[in-house]
Design an enzyme around this catalytic site. Structure first.
Site, PDB file in Angstrom:
ATOM      1  N   GLY A 150      61.766  22.460 140.643  1.00 22.11           N
ATOM      2  CA  GLY A 150      61.129  21.196 140.999  1.00 22.11           C
ATOM      3  C   GLY A 150      60.398  21.301 142.327  1.00 22.11           C
ATOM      4  N   ASN A 165      75.256  17.416 138.201  1.00 20.88           N
ATOM      5  CA  ASN A 165      75.086  15.989 138.459  1.00 20.88           C
ATOM      6  C   ASN A 165      73.650  15.588 138.075  1.00 20.88           C
ATOM      7  OD1 ASN A 165      74.854  13.548 140.921  1.00 20.88           O
ATOM      8  ND2 ASN A 165      76.424  13.531 139.369  1.00 20.88           N
ATOM      9  N   ALA A 213      60.156  13.727 140.144  1.00 17.53           N
ATOM     10  CA  ALA A 213      60.486  12.479 139.445  1.00 17.53           C
ATOM     11  C   ALA A 213      61.010  11.479 140.470  1.00 17.53           C
ATOM     12  CB  ALA A 213      61.535  12.734 138.372  1.00 17.53           C
ATOM     13  N   GLN A 250      61.699  25.537 148.833  1.00 20.12           N
ATOM     14  CA  GLN A 250      62.540  26.397 147.983  1.00 20.12           C
ATOM     15  C   GLN A 250      61.699  27.082 146.912  1.00 20.12           C
ATOM     16  OE1 GLN A 250      66.618  25.358 146.474  1.00 20.12           O
ATOM     17  NE2 GLN A 250      65.484  24.733 144.679  1.00 20.12           N
ATOM     18  N   HIS A 286      66.044  16.338 136.948  1.00 19.82           N
ATOM     19  CA  HIS A 286      66.463  17.580 136.295  1.00 19.82           C
ATOM     20  C   HIS A 286      65.998  17.601 134.834  1.00 19.82           C
ATOM     21  CE1 HIS A 286      69.870  17.207 139.354  1.00 19.82           C
ATOM     22  NE2 HIS A 286      69.384  18.400 139.632  1.00 19.82           N
TER      23      HIS A 286
HETATM   24  P1  AMP Z   1      69.519  20.762 142.415  1.00 18.99           P
HETATM   25  O1  AMP Z   1      70.495  20.466 141.329  1.00 18.99           O
HETATM   26  O2  AMP Z   1      69.380  19.679 143.428  1.00 18.99           O
HETATM   27  O3  AMP Z   1      69.710  22.132 142.996  1.00 18.99           O
HETATM   28  O4  AMP Z   1      68.101  20.814 141.712  1.00 18.99           O
HETATM   29  C1  AMP Z   1      67.873  21.670 140.628  1.00 18.99           C
HETATM   30  C2  AMP Z   1      66.396  21.695 140.331  1.00 18.99           C
HETATM   31  O5  AMP Z   1      65.956  20.383 140.029  1.00 18.99           O
HETATM   32  C3  AMP Z   1      65.568  22.174 141.525  1.00 18.99           C
HETATM   33  O6  AMP Z   1      64.513  22.990 141.034  1.00 18.99           O
HETATM   34  C4  AMP Z   1      65.053  20.883 142.090  1.00 18.99           C
HETATM   35  O7  AMP Z   1      63.833  21.027 142.778  1.00 18.99           O
HETATM   36  C5  AMP Z   1      64.865  20.065 140.847  1.00 18.99           C
HETATM   37  N1  AMP Z   1      64.853  18.639 141.158  1.00 18.99           N
HETATM   38  C6  AMP Z   1      65.799  17.927 141.812  1.00 18.99           C
HETATM   39  N2  AMP Z   1      65.412  16.645 141.959  1.00 18.99           N
HETATM   40  C7  AMP Z   1      64.175  16.553 141.397  1.00 18.99           C
HETATM   41  C8  AMP Z   1      63.226  15.498 141.242  1.00 18.99           C
HETATM   42  N3  AMP Z   1      63.448  14.262 141.702  1.00 18.99           N
HETATM   43  N4  AMP Z   1      62.071  15.777 140.615  1.00 18.99           N
HETATM   44  C9  AMP Z   1      61.811  17.027 140.163  1.00 18.99           C
HETATM   45  N5  AMP Z   1      62.658  18.059 140.274  1.00 18.99           N
HETATM   46  C10 AMP Z   1      63.825  17.833 140.889  1.00 18.99           C
END
Ligand code: AMP
Length: 282
Positions: free
Chosen positions: A148, A28, A177, A154, A33
């Site tokens: 991120g 998603n 972001a 995490q 991302h």
């Molecule tokens: P997730 O799909 O939520 O597991 O996130 C996958 C990666 O994207 C993780 O390393 C998150 O920290 C990073 N991530 C999610 N949202 C953001 C954001 N707004 N800014 C930067 N990195 C993000």
């Protein structure tokens, strides 16, 4: 761009292509991302993104079943950014048998904050990340993975796991972001109504206000944190925590550290049934 579903196919796709730069996600995909993907691109010879909603890191009452799954759109976005390989295993590909061997992270780091409110969360995260690292880097002699800072704790837990288990992986942290108005981008923002999206900006504002008040140093930190939670709750949130911690180990700072030591304000709160997290380094 190749889309592969099994570890065997991933290793075949990686053969002879050098060191991977890797971005693990639950899909998603949004602009947050994609900023990780752009940052990862120059950090390896071949860019790999994974898309896997990891059951092990969800509590029974959480949104595992309803978590948005948008593989086709995600692949189009990844292709547009120059991703080389998407690893999108089915649950039966990554967990062909029940995953009974698990990574137990240091409770001092993993049982606080998110780990306190989501027991077992970081065990689930570490277990899947170690398995994904083995899948991506096991045949390549190592490489780089980008995480991120949105998920601040995490990233720290993963860095510690890499260090303690001597994994041949360099962890790079990417800045958060945000949407206009300051809301950190998140797949879970999709659960919010238009009105809640407006309201949701209050979380990052609360972190700014808490950081500012901390540096002023006039009120004990515990009091500032309690006031910040009460103020957010008065706006219709249910706050799990709003707190200021040392950046390196997420322990509480001592009074002498409030003036200039690098700190981070972290928050988690629910708006309706949607739980959001955010943080601010200061
Ligand atoms: P997730 O799909 O939520 O597991 O996130 C996958 C990666 O994207 C993780 O390393 C998150 O920290 C990073 N991530 C999610 N949202 C953001 C954001 N707004 N800014 C930067 N990195 C993000």
């Amino acid at each position: 761009m190749q889309v592969v579903h099994t570890i065997a196919d991933l290793r075949s796709a990686l053969a002879g292509r050098g060191r991977p730069a890797f971005v693990p996600t639950m899909g998603n995909l949004h602009a947050g991302h994609m900023s990780l993907v752009r940052q990862a691109k120059p950090l390896g010879d071949v860019l790999v993104a994974s898309i896997f909603v990891n059951r092990l890191q969800f509590l029974p009452n959480e949104d595992f079943d309803s978590y948005p799954r948008t593989l086709q759109d995600d692949c189009a976005k990844l292709q547009a950014e120059g991703c080389d390989i998407v690893f999108a295993p089915k649950e039966s590909d990554l967990y062909p048998e029940p995953q009974t061997f698990k990574v137990q992270p240091d409770p001092a780091l993993a049982d606080i904050l998110e780990g306190h409110f989501r027991p077992g969360f970081f065990t689930g995260v570490c277990t899947v990340v170690l398995k994904l690292f083995n899948a991506v880097f096991g045949s390549t002699g190592g490489g780089t993975a980008v995480f991120g800072k949105k998920d601040y704790q995490q990233r720290l837990v993963i860095e510690r796991m890499v260090q303690q288990l001597a994994l041949p992986v360099t962890i790079v942290g990417a800045e958060i972001a945000r949407a206009e108005g300051g809301l950190a981008l998140s797949s879970r923002n999709g659960y919010l109504s238009a009105q809640e999206l407006e309201q949701a900006q209050a979380l990052s504002r609360a972190l700014h206000a808490l950081a500012q008040a901390t540096r002023q140093g006039q009120t004990p930190l515990a009091q500032l944190e309690a006031q910040a939670s009460a103020a957010l709750n008065a706006l219709g949130w249910q706050t799990d925590y709003l707190t200021v911690r040392l950046r390196d180990n997420l322990q509480s700072p001592g009074h002498a550290q409030l003036a200039s030591t690098p700190l981070v304000a972290l928050g988690a709160a629910r708006l309706g049934s949607t739980r959001l997290i955010d943080n601010l380094e200061f």
